[in-house]
Write a protein that holds these residues in place. Structure first.
Motif, short mmCIF file in Angstrom:
data_model
loop_
_atom_site.label_atom_id
_atom_site.label_comp_id
_atom_site.label_asym_id
_atom_site.label_seq_id
_atom_site.Cartn_x
_atom_site.Cartn_y
_atom_site.Cartn_z
N TYR A 1 39.23 -48.00 17.26
CA TYR A 1 39.71 -48.25 18.62
C TYR A 1 40.17 -49.70 18.72
O TYR A 1 39.52 -50.60 18.20
CB TYR A 1 38.58 -48.00 19.63
N GLN B 1 42.43 -50.94 21.93
CA GLN B 1 42.47 -51.28 23.35
C GLN B 1 43.02 -50.09 24.13
O GLN B 1 43.53 -49.15 23.55
CB GLN B 1 43.31 -52.52 23.62
N GLN C 1 35.32 -47.45 23.12
CA GLN C 1 35.10 -48.77 22.55
C GLN C 1 34.09 -48.75 21.40
O GLN C 1 34.11 -49.62 20.55
CB GLN C 1 34.67 -49.74 23.65
N GLN C 2 33.22 -47.76 21.37
CA GLN C 2 32.23 -47.64 20.29
C GLN C 2 32.79 -46.95 19.05
O GLN C 2 32.10 -46.83 18.05
CB GLN C 2 31.02 -46.83 20.79
#
Length: 103
Positions: free
Chosen positions: A39, A41, A34-35
């Motif tokens: 990105y 999902q 997520q970082q």
């Protein structure tokens, strides 16, 4: 490399008896995905017939988002350090591009 969205499909097989520990570790590791720039999902699915097998689906903004932004980053090193010890064999990873579908 493609600049259009891609779906990374990773087939994961973990060591027998390590399923719960793997699931806990990957839940922590998702923060590193997520970082990462690009990105979008992810989904993690577990096989009903073979509970040591998982399917990880990650949507990226581009192929470079996965291969460069993530795989060549410290986020990938941290990700692999958390989940790598549970692998029974190296993951099989392929990339797909949407041709047709519905929202």
């Amino acid at each position: 490399m493609s600049d259009s969205p891609v779906l990374e499909v990773a087939q994961l097989e973990v060591l027998p008896g390590s399923e719960a520990a793997f699931e806990a570790a990957i839940a922590q590791a998702f923060v590193f995905l997520q970082q990462t720039e690009g990105y979008r999902q992810h989904q993690l699915q577990r096989c009903l017939e073979h509970p040591q097998q998982y399917l990880l689906l990650i949507q990226w903004g581009s192929l470079n988002a996965h291969l460069v932004n993530f795989r060549q980053s410290e986020n990938f090193v941290r990700w692999r350090a958390l989940i790598g010890p549970y692998f029974a064999q190296p993951p099989q990873v392929l990339h797909y591009q949407l041709l047709t579908g519905s929202p």
